[in-house]
Enzyme design. Sequence first.
Site: not given
Length: 447
Positions: A277-279
Amino acid sequence: MADRSPHFETLLGRIETRSARAGIIGLGYVGLPLAITVARAGFPVTGFDIDPAKIVSLDAGRSYIDAVSDDALAAERDAGRFGATTDFAELAACDIVVICVPTPLTKHRDPDLSFVEATSRAIAARLRPGQLIVLESTTYPGTTDDIVKTILEKTGLKSGAEFFLGFSPEREDPGNRDYHTATIPKVVAGDGADALALMQAFYGAAVKTVVPVSSNATAEAVKLTENIFRSVNIALVNELKTVYAAMGIDVWEVIDAAKTKPFGYMPFYPGPGLGGHCIPIDPFYLTWKSREYELPTRFIELAGEINSAMPRYVVGKLAEALDIRSGKALSRSRVLVVGLAYKKNVGDIRESPSLRLIEVIEERAGRADYHDPFVPEIPSTREYQALKGRKSVTLTEETVKACDAVLIATDHDDVDYAAIARWSPLIIDTRNVFARWGLSADHIIKA
């Protein structure tokens, strides 16, 4: 110093005695581990989620998150410190409310804060004096103060006086065996000194190290900076991979040698694209916000372009290898993709490049199966609904030999790579896994 609000003193006392009830909204990869960590610290915790299936699973003592074992869940539930519900009316009984909901991007890479806004409205409907409201969802600087605060203050209650508002970015790393929620340093911020003091007291009771910063916007920027740093450096090695490959140089050998330098270098590794989900998502929150200030974010956008191009690059290498080694077009080939999760040894497929690899193979009229010991079936996803319901094939000699090539997308430990090397006529390795296992052969191509 002005006298502090009696609401502050009361809530601080409840935090210090562990009698404050915490409500965690969103029981996914961030919310559920946080809920169990807070319960383990001695607080009564109510978990909230809109998915009834999650509540049924939790009530039955079954965790669906690797970071939370069934035993850990049962321990807090049986001790009366944790329960879960879909009834948001119970927010009124919570002294601390933590928002852990998704913050995806739209198709045009703009922030989608609909979950944060809807959750804030749900809290506002039950907001009462003396509550601490915390946002953990990753977002652009200014979201907590400009959006969440605005929604909550429409009730007539004021932040810093009747209720308190803070931000603490999540730092979960699925599959990491060295760190967990309680041992990962926690950045905290608040809307004013009282809110910050309450944030430090609450999180300090549950995690080993708390790192206070000066404002909610600063804390929001911390999270973005961490992931932009990773995105840019991964893009750099992905670009180096393509350049060095054209020169006949092995980028993994280069990195392994470069990291022997004890200063001034940090190794990052190439792959088939970015996942999680983050990068792939977080950097574009800053790109979007920077438009307000008429400032370009060239590094961020270029990194996104490079990383997003990797699945097509990998499939291009696959098609080239098939043509050269077997004289067979990708359109007439069957490919086994090994690894659907975005990283090794977890079942998390959020933004996984493996999904895009399958899509690109099939766009070029090839056939794609997949094997993943952690993902028995492809669930519903926002972007890849056409793949929903496909099942992982068993990794046997028969299934491997039925394919013209194997594409290693995720390097799970629980895969017999030696057997794949024996059975498959062509292997495209995007993770350098065969070299790490001491396996090399002419039919193993790094990409």
